[in-house]
Scaffold this active site. Structure first.
Site, PDB file in Angstrom:
ATOM      1  N   HIS A   1       0.826  -1.213   0.000  1.00 35.92           N
ATOM      2  CA  HIS A   1       0.000   0.000   0.000  1.00 35.92           C
ATOM      3  C   HIS A   1       0.854   1.256   0.000  1.00 35.92           C
ATOM      4  CE1 HIS A   1      -3.277  -2.703   0.864  1.00 35.92           C
ATOM      5  NE2 HIS A   1      -2.722  -3.084   1.983  1.00 35.92           N
TER       6      HIS A   1
ATOM      7  N   HIS B   1       5.421   6.718   6.573  1.00 31.83           N
ATOM      8  CA  HIS B   1       5.147   6.239   5.220  1.00 31.83           C
ATOM      9  C   HIS B   1       4.671   7.430   4.390  1.00 31.83           C
ATOM     10  CE1 HIS B   1       1.273   6.071   7.353  1.00 31.83           C
ATOM     11  NE2 HIS B   1       0.805   6.517   6.198  1.00 31.83           N
TER      12      HIS B   1
ATOM     13  N   HIS C   1       2.202   8.901   0.895  1.00 26.57           N
ATOM     14  CA  HIS C   1       1.133   8.750  -0.089  1.00 26.57           C
ATOM     15  C   HIS C   1       1.528   9.656  -1.253  1.00 26.57           C
ATOM     16  CE1 HIS C   1      -1.572   6.931   2.976  1.00 26.57           C
ATOM     17  NE2 HIS C   1      -0.871   7.700   3.802  1.00 26.57           N
TER      18      HIS C   1
ATOM     19  N   GLU D   1      -3.180  13.442   0.829  1.00 27.21           N
ATOM     20  CA  GLU D   1      -4.486  13.004   1.336  1.00 27.21           C
ATOM     21  C   GLU D   1      -5.264  14.219   1.828  1.00 27.21           C
ATOM     22  OE1 GLU D   1      -3.689   9.356   3.854  1.00 27.21           O
ATOM     23  OE2 GLU D   1      -4.568   8.594   2.005  1.00 27.21           O
TER      24      GLU D   1
ATOM     25  N   HIS E   1       3.487  10.730   6.453  1.00 19.38           N
ATOM     26  CA  HIS E   1       2.790  10.513   7.727  1.00 19.38           C
ATOM     27  C   HIS E   1       3.723   9.855   8.734  1.00 19.38           C
ATOM     28  CE1 HIS E   1      -1.352  10.517   5.543  1.00 19.38           C
ATOM     29  NE2 HIS E   1      -0.962  11.733   5.905  1.00 19.38           N
TER      30      HIS E   1
ATOM     31  N   THR F   1      -6.340   6.565   7.459  1.00 19.34           N
ATOM     32  CA  THR F   1      -6.838   6.848   6.108  1.00 19.34           C
ATOM     33  C   THR F   1      -6.885   5.603   5.230  1.00 19.34           C
ATOM     34  OG1 THR F   1      -4.666   7.368   5.199  1.00 19.34           O
ATOM     35  CG2 THR F   1      -5.878   9.187   6.241  1.00 19.34           C
ATOM     36  N   THR F   2      -6.582   4.459   5.808  1.00 19.79           N
ATOM     37  CA  THR F   2      -6.697   3.183   5.094  1.00 19.79           C
ATOM     38  C   THR F   2      -7.474   2.222   5.989  1.00 19.79           C
ATOM     39  OG1 THR F   2      -4.743   2.145   6.084  1.00 19.79           O
ATOM     40  CG2 THR F   2      -4.376   3.494   4.108  1.00 19.79           C
TER      41      THR F   2
END
Ligand code: SG4
Ligand code: ZN
Length: 261
Positions: free
Chosen positions: A64, A94, A96, A106, A119, A199-200
């Site tokens: 992811h 991590h 995005h 995000e 994040h 958020t996941t």
């Protein structure tokens, strides 16, 4: 657990609610931050980051995102202050990112996105015994969000982008010791804060979000290295590029955003 989710046509953010009904809950993340609606609370202090010891352990591709994990067995790397009642321990960070242009973050600000978002995930080890326990509690996690905009090369992001070829496939990982995330911070720690969620999936409503106002600059070339990662494992026939691994903004549902300048 074990439900299949991703960022594709059928398994992306708009489908997550089928297996994770909390996707339509009352404190979901990310959100669109409207700066002029944020309230300045006089009781809200500065955030303080104690990342002086380099407690990173490894870097991996979990299918992811790319994740750098830290030794969280003691309080050597913590975030405190701001909206937080306790120090929260750094567990991992991590990213995005998008496929192109200024889409990929995000959170958005006045409707505008950035190319990427970092994040730093922390947990409340004063109140909870494990990350797992904290991740389901309303005050269990504190995630520090940092926007990445495209511009000049980032001096320190090379440490990460140079390691990405080692974690190209889902499930791959390698040792990554001695990295201090302090080098990825912008010069100002002014922030917005609100109560939200992961958020996941599993989208637990357990996150005190702290989003820094000032972005850091990274080059297109550096972002391009993230886009060479794969969502898929080495054994899979079909290869899918890891990109657009962000959830779009969710309804605010009456929440208040606070700010510290
Ligand atoms: C990313 O998928 C990370 O790889 C996950 O980290 C992370 O899950 C997830 O995002 C949600 O975190 O800050 N975006 S977020 O809300 O931190 C967790 C791992 O799976 C639980 C290690
Ligand atoms: Zn994240």
């Amino acid at each position: 657990t074990g439900h299949h989710w991703g960022y594709g046509e059928g398994d992306g953010p708009s489908a997550w609610h089928k297996n994770y009904p909390v996707a339509q809950g009352s404190r979901q993340s990310p959100i669109d931050i409207i700066p002029h609606q944020a309230l300045q609370d006089r009781s809200l202090g500065p955030i303080v980051l104690n990342y002086d010891h380099c407690t990173s352990i490894n870097i991996s591709n979990n299918g992811h995102s790319v994740v750098v994990e830290f030794d969280d067995s003691d309080d050597r790397s913590v975030i405190q202050g701001g909206p937080l009642d306790n120090p929260y321990r750094l567990k991992q960070f991590h990213f995005h990112w998008g496929g192109k242009g200024c889409e990929g973050s995000e959170h958005t600000v006045d409707g505008y996105g950035y190319a990427s978002e970092l994040h730093l995930v922390h947990w409340n080890a004063v109140k909870y015994c494990s990350f797992g326990e904290a991740s389901t509690a309303p005050d269990g996690l504190a995630v520090l969000g940092i926007f990445l905009e495209t511009g000049d090369d980032h001096r320190w992001l090379h440490m990460i982008t140079d390691a990405l070829y080692m974690v190209k496939f889902k499930g791959s990982g390698t040792e990554f010791k001695g990295f201090n995330p302090k080098c990825l911070l912008p010069s100002s720690l002014h922030y917005w804060t609100y109560l939200g969620s992961l958020t996941t999936p599993p989208l637990h409503e357990s996150v005190i979000w702290i989003v820094l106002k000032e972005p850091i600059a990274v080059s297109e070339k550096q972002l391009g290295k993230f886009r060479l990662l794969l969502f898929t494992g080495e054994e899979e026939d079909q290869r899918t590029r890891m990109e657009n691994n962000f959830r779009p903004p969710q309804p605010l549902k009456g929440r208040k955003i606070q700010k510290r300048t």
